[in-house]
Design an enzyme around this catalytic site. Structure first.
Site, PDB file in Angstrom:
ATOM      1  N   GLU A 184       1.578 -14.703  18.966  1.00  0.00           N
ATOM      2  CA  GLU A 184       2.791 -14.971  17.709  1.00  0.00           C
ATOM      3  C   GLU A 184       2.774 -14.796  16.741  1.00  0.00           C
ATOM      4  O   GLU A 184       1.579 -14.589  16.053  1.00  0.00           O
ATOM      5  CB  GLU A 184       2.333 -16.443  18.193  1.00  0.00           C
ATOM      6  CG  GLU A 184       3.056 -16.702  19.853  1.00  0.00           C
ATOM      7  CD  GLU A 184       3.392 -17.971  19.908  1.00  0.00           C
ATOM      8  OE1 GLU A 184       4.139 -18.988  18.997  1.00  0.00           O
ATOM      9  OE2 GLU A 184       3.515 -18.966  20.834  1.00  0.00           O
ATOM     10  N   GLU A 197      15.499 -19.032  21.231  1.00  0.00           N
ATOM     11  CA  GLU A 197      15.635 -20.955  22.666  1.00  0.00           C
ATOM     12  C   GLU A 197      16.200 -21.987  22.300  1.00  0.00           C
ATOM     13  O   GLU A 197      15.903 -22.527  21.745  1.00  0.00           O
ATOM     14  CB  GLU A 197      14.208 -20.568  22.673  1.00  0.00           C
ATOM     15  CG  GLU A 197      13.354 -19.599  22.850  1.00  0.00           C
ATOM     16  CD  GLU A 197      12.694 -19.663  23.877  1.00  0.00           C
ATOM     17  OE1 GLU A 197      11.341 -20.323  24.633  1.00  0.00           O
ATOM     18  OE2 GLU A 197      11.277 -19.712  22.219  1.00  0.00           O
ATOM     19  N   LYS A 248      15.300 -25.369  22.750  1.00  0.00           N
ATOM     20  CA  LYS A 248      14.131 -26.042  21.987  1.00  0.00           C
ATOM     21  C   LYS A 248      14.893 -27.628  20.964  1.00  0.00           C
ATOM     22  O   LYS A 248      15.163 -27.124  20.444  1.00  0.00           O
ATOM     23  CB  LYS A 248      13.687 -25.354  21.289  1.00  0.00           C
ATOM     24  CG  LYS A 248      12.400 -24.498  21.535  1.00  0.00           C
ATOM     25  CD  LYS A 248      11.520 -23.317  20.915  1.00  0.00           C
ATOM     26  CE  LYS A 248      10.668 -22.468  21.461  1.00  0.00           C
ATOM     27  NZ  LYS A 248       9.594 -22.261  20.375  1.00  0.00           N
ATOM     28  N   GLU A 295      13.022 -23.768  14.268  1.00  0.00           N
ATOM     29  CA  GLU A 295      12.479 -23.513  15.617  1.00  0.00           C
ATOM     30  C   GLU A 295      13.362 -23.124  17.089  1.00  0.00           C
ATOM     31  O   GLU A 295      13.169 -22.219  17.806  1.00  0.00           O
ATOM     32  CB  GLU A 295      11.949 -25.672  16.461  1.00  0.00           C
ATOM     33  CG  GLU A 295      10.765 -25.825  15.825  1.00  0.00           C
ATOM     34  CD  GLU A 295       9.786 -24.557  16.666  1.00  0.00           C
ATOM     35  OE1 GLU A 295       9.351 -24.664  17.905  1.00  0.00           O
ATOM     36  OE2 GLU A 295       9.177 -24.607  15.268  1.00  0.00           O
TER      37      GLU A 295
END
Length: 461
Positions: A266, A320, A323, A329
């Site tokens: 990542e 996302e 999250k 985030e």
């Protein structure tokens, strides 16, 4: 006529080379997280990925719909066993066997599964019992693969946070936290014995958050900066990514595991965040992603691992939206749920190849003198390195002559390598003076810089 035939052949070869390179970047992957309620169907995502140069996808689980959608695309797939699967997988070999029978056998080899990640950042979970079960779970999964005649074809590993390092600066002093020493020794012996990689999650973004100075931002974004000299090796680092990856390399080497390869599982930069967050912005995300990709495409590698780009999975394919935590985030997505780009990331196959003439043109009798695009005097090594990374990162630009063993590798200096790459990019373009700018650090020269066996391509102004 002989000249025309030669030129025609050259352009055919060149165009084939460009087309081949434009297909994919085998070292670039992307994380496909699913903590969201607005993601497009897996089939649509598979088509999106095929329109890019992304060659690998990392899943955090083993969603059968996604794995099936990626069948026959040639895209490599990392699937994951969850942290919650680890206790049963460690204690019961049949659980591991059934996991392989359910999540691998029905799809492989049409779906190109190449790695199974057992858990995610388990050593940072704080659960000592879970940490102790990680290696037995990996061993049982490996045994299940071996029994299915897939041992060696599909690797098994686990992804680590950079926090497993006790020290990372300077990079040559990289070492693991002694609290994890015994666990890591066993895991690394497993990696070494089975030829599996050591996946890790380096984020220059978090390094900038802890040191939000302008010079740190430039260092983290691969932008021109004064660099940081490693006191242990006297190597000057010009970006945080290389420094973080080399710190992991040094830590592995210090434990005697020089043969275990690193995979960047990542890395990314958020394009927006809350008002009190330092660093998230569209400009920063675009700079990090594009400059990282250019750096990987240059095949420069890192100072401790030169000449080869480490496999790197960008975070992330989509935002996302479910999250928890700060807005950042939920703001790493390279693409939106409607399949449009969040920002220009240079990954589309249709935007990578430089323009080339469709047919060769016979030189005019009045053609002007040959010309080369070269750096101006007094340009810093940091800027030259940025120019080098940019030029070699463009599709169709073959920088192998300045790689070790190449005709133009010596002298092994940033200035010499940058001069070759900058000129090569200029000659491969329309040879317009505007293509020899490089942020006003280059100029067109009539002095041939070629030497010995090193031949600089030339054109005319």
């Amino acid at each position: 006529m002989a000249t025309v035939r030669y030129t025609s052949a050259f352009f055919v070869i060149f165009l084939l080379h460009v087309a081949q390179l434009a297909k994919s970047d085998p070292f670039i992957g992307v994380n496909y997280g699913q903590v969201a309620d607005n993601l497009p169907p897996p089939d649509a995502t598979a088509k999106l990925l095929q329109s890019t140069s992304i060659e690998k996808v990392r899943l955090y689980g083993a969603d059968p719909a996604i794995i099936k959608a990626l069948a026959n695309t040639g895209i490599g797939i990392v699937i994951g066993a969850s942290n919650g699967d680890i206790p049963a997988m460690a204690s019961d070999p049949n659980f591991a066997k059934n996991w392989i029978n359910s999540n691998v056998i029905p799809f492989y080899p049409a779906s190109k599964i190449n790695l199974i990640s057992v858990g995610n950042e388990v050593l940072l979970s704080g659960d000592r019992n879970l940490m102790g079960q990680l290696l037995p779970a990996m061993q049982n999964l490996q045994n299940a693969l071996n029994s299915a005649s897939l041992g060696g074809k599909i690797k098994v590993s686990t992804v680590h946070s950079m926090a497993v390092l006790r020290q990372s600066e300077p990079p040559s002093s990289g070492s693991f936290d002694p609290n994890f020493a015994d666990l890591l020794k066993g895991l690394l012996e497993f990696n070494n014995a089975n030829g599996s990689p050591f996946p890790v999650n380096p984020y220059p973004y978090f390094a900038y958050q802890s040191d939000p100075r302008p010079e740190t931002l430039a260092f983290c974004l691969f932008q021109p900066n004064s660099g940081r000299v490693d006191s242990g090796t006297n190597i000057k680092y010009t970006n945080m990514f290389d420094a973080q990856v080399d710190a992991v390399r040094a830590a592995l080497n210090s434990m005697g595991f020089k043969g275990v390869e690193i995979v960047v599982a990542e890395t990314g930069w958020p394009y927006k965040g809350d008002a009190n967050e330092v660093g998230p912005s569209m400009d920063n995300a675009k700079a990090y992603t594009n400059n990282l990709i250019a750096h990987l495409r240059s095949m420069a590698g890192t100072p401790l691992m030169p000449g080869k780009s480490v496999d790197t999975y960008l975070f992330a394919l989509y935002d996302e939206d479910l999250k928890p935590g700060p807005a950042s985030e939920r703001s790493f997505g390279l693409f939106k749920p409607d399949l449009t780009i969040t920002y220009d990331n240079g990954l589309s196959k249709t935007t990578q190849a430089p323009s080339t003439p469709k047919t060769p043109v016979t030189p005019s009798p009045n053609a002007k003198k040959p010309a080369w695009c070269l750096p101006k005097g007094g340009v810093s090594d940091a800027q030259l390195q940025a120019n080098l990374d940019y030029a070699c990162g463009q599709q169709g630009i073959d920088c192998s002559p300045i790689q070790p063993g190449g005709a133009c590798f010596e002298p092994n200096t940033v200035a010499s390598h940058a001069a070759y790459a900058m000129n090569l990019l200029y000659q491969s373009s329309a040879k317009d003076p505007s293509n020899c700018d490089f942020s006003q650090t280059a100029t067109i020269s009539s002095n041939n810089p070629s030497y010995n066996a090193c031949n600089y391509p030339s054109g005319s102004t």
